[in-house]
Design a protein around this motif. Structure first.
Motif, PDB file in Angstrom:
ATOM      1  N   LEU A 156       0.831  -1.207   0.000  1.00 32.30           N
ATOM      2  CA  LEU A 156       0.000   0.000   0.000  1.00 32.30           C
ATOM      3  C   LEU A 156       0.868   1.260   0.000  1.00 32.30           C
ATOM      4  N   SER A 157       2.014   1.188   0.652  1.00 31.07           N
ATOM      5  CA  SER A 157       2.926   2.341   0.706  1.00 31.07           C
ATOM      6  C   SER A 157       3.356   2.792  -0.683  1.00 31.07           C
ATOM      7  N   GLY A 158       3.389   1.857  -1.614  1.00 32.28           N
ATOM      8  CA  GLY A 158       3.846   2.184  -2.954  1.00 32.28           C
ATOM      9  C   GLY A 158       2.810   2.813  -3.858  1.00 32.28           C
ATOM     10  N   ILE A 159       1.532   2.818  -3.435  1.00 30.48           N
ATOM     11  CA  ILE A 159       0.482   3.321  -4.340  1.00 30.48           C
ATOM     12  C   ILE A 159      -0.359   4.442  -3.746  1.00 30.48           C
ATOM     13  N   LYS A 186      -4.464  -2.594   6.392  1.00 27.20           N
ATOM     14  CA  LYS A 186      -3.792  -2.058   7.579  1.00 27.20           C
ATOM     15  C   LYS A 186      -3.108  -0.741   7.222  1.00 27.20           C
ATOM     16  N   ILE A 187      -3.450   0.295   8.002  1.00 20.07           N
ATOM     17  CA  ILE A 187      -2.831   1.608   7.811  1.00 20.07           C
ATOM     18  C   ILE A 187      -1.824   1.810   8.936  1.00 20.07           C
ATOM     19  N   VAL A 245       2.801   3.220   6.018  1.00 18.16           N
ATOM     20  CA  VAL A 245       1.874   3.695   4.981  1.00 18.16           C
ATOM     21  C   VAL A 245       1.739   5.211   5.045  1.00 18.16           C
ATOM     22  N   LEU A 246       1.556   5.733   6.262  1.00 16.60           N
ATOM     23  CA  LEU A 246       1.344   7.171   6.435  1.00 16.60           C
ATOM     24  C   LEU A 246       2.579   7.978   6.019  1.00 16.60           C
TER      25      LEU A 246
END
Length: 414
Positions: free
Chosen positions: A40-43, A57-58, A62-63
């Motif tokens: 998710l970090s990549g998008i 999961k955040i 990710v933030l």
């Protein structure tokens, strides 16, 4: 133009509600491979908001890769899959949708209770194996039985109301509910130990807190009435599964129904999964079409309100202000921030602060103004980005004590 990501197979109505607004572009990503924080970090870089259920999961990781993110919307109640503290420090609102799945979860708890009382899942499995076990599967009536509700919040209250219609005696334990309030619902408020000793059925409806983790352990089970049946539709780590399994094996607890687990999905090798006196569902408490539509509509509308009008509703890390109160307060937000900025420029260092609200303002929810004062104050001597969401968190981080005083007296100032 704002960009919003919707995940976790959320009801399509969320996309429809957001796309009806000209200023919002919606991207639906239900790919489970991007549920992990690493993927998710990549998008997430270009998105201003993300709407999720329980699958995504955040995390802090990710933030850290979401420079434009303003709001996280959880279509449901629990925010265990979101690092709320990290979001707050970055000035990101975290919203949930309380109430949207209240009825559904309460109905599921009652369904499990009835299934538990009459051995319905076991009877189904027995018949499928070609057996006819009437005697072995004899159940119990619920009429006249005592139902103990641990946690008399929104879901617990609906359970209490429905159980009363089933002619059960309803008692509850909740340190945040008064006896008079419980009495109005037809519920006797008792201590937790009293509830354990009196209840024929116990249903759990508590949030995940330090105080509730493992609360149904060996010691608690020993205090319970022999033959008790336990239902858990709240949080998985509220119940010590090993202790529960042992209590059922030795006959002290007659049975249990579990919709949630400490780790989901649970390890298939867990002994408790093979216990024939326990019935299970895979976290279906909120899983009805009606509930999923309700929470999707709620979170979509809340995200839109925040992005387009800066109206905050059902935030878990910031005070929610009604539109009526907001109309009174908004004209003073800029003044509050400027007053805080003036103080910061005069003292040029961290300093405890007292904010006094006088007259009619003392009757309102003034927390938004307090956050505005702190935003102005902190912006004067820190290079960290400060907004109204993270201002109180940053003040605490710097050791600044914030005191608010209220006075109904109207003073003249010269």
């Amino acid at each position: 133009m704002f960009k919003v990501m919707i995940r976790d197979n959320m009801s399509p109505v969320a996309k429809e509600r957001l796309e009806a607004l000209s200023q919002i572009e919606v991207v639906v990503d239900n790919n489970k491979e991007t549920n992990s924080p690493e993927a998710l970090s990549g998008i997430i870089k270009d998105f201003h908001a993300i709407a999720i259920r329980s699958g995504t999961k955040i995390t802090e990781q990710v933030l850290a890769n979401a420079p434009n993110l303003k709001v996280i919307g959880r279509a449901g109640v629990g925010v265990d899959n979101i690092d709320v503290e990290a979001a707050t420090k970055r000035g990101i609102i975290v919203m949930n949708a309380p109430g949207g799945n209240t009825i559904t979860t309460a109905e599921h708890a009652l369904s499990l209770m009835l299934s538990l009382a009459r051995n319905i899942p076991q009877g189904t499995a027995s018949l499928r194996e070609g057996k006819w076990e009437k005697k072995a599967l004899t159940g119990v009536e619920i009429t006249g039985k005592t139902l103990g509700i641990v946690g008399l919040g929104q879901i617990g209250r609906v359970v209490a109301e429905r159980a009363g219609g089933l002619k059960m005696k309803v008692i509850a334990a909740d340190p945040f509910v008064s006896k008079s309030s419980a009495r109005e619902m037809g519920v006797d408020l008792v201590s937790l130990d009293e509830l354990f000793s009196l209840s024929d059925f116990i249903t759990l409806h508590v949030p995940r807190l330090k105080e509730t983790a493992g609360m149904i352990n060996d010691k608690a089970l020993q205090k319970m009435k022999p033959g008790v049946r336990i239902i858990n539709c709240s949080r998985g780590d509220v119940v010590d599964l090993d202790a529960l399994h042992e209590a059922i094996q030795n006959g002290h607890v007659a049975g249990a129904a579990l919709d949630v687990f400490p780790k989901e999905p649970p390890d298939p090798s867990l002994l408790i999964l093979k216990n024939p006196k326990i019935i299970f569902t895979p976290h279906l408490g909120a899983s009805t079409d009606e509930a999923q539509d309700k929470v999707a509509v709620m979170i979509a509308d809340q995200i839109a309100d925040y992005l387009e009008k800066e109206i905050i509703t059902n935030a878990v890390n910031f005070p929610s202000i009604s539109k009526d109160i907001l109309l009174h307060i908004v004209p003073h937000l800029s003044l509050s921030e400027k007053m805080g900025s003036l103080m910061g420029q005069l003292i040029r260092k961290s300093h405890d602060i007292t904010i006094t609200y006088s007259g009619e303002f003392a009757k309102l929810n003034t927390r938004l103004l307090t956050h505005a004062v702190l935003k102005g104050l902190l912006s004067s001597f820190t290079d960290k980005p400060v907004n109204q969401i993270n201002s109180l968190s940053l003040a605490k981080e710097k050791g600044i004590a914030v005191k608010e005083t209220m006075s109904l007296a109207t003073d003249d100032f010269t």
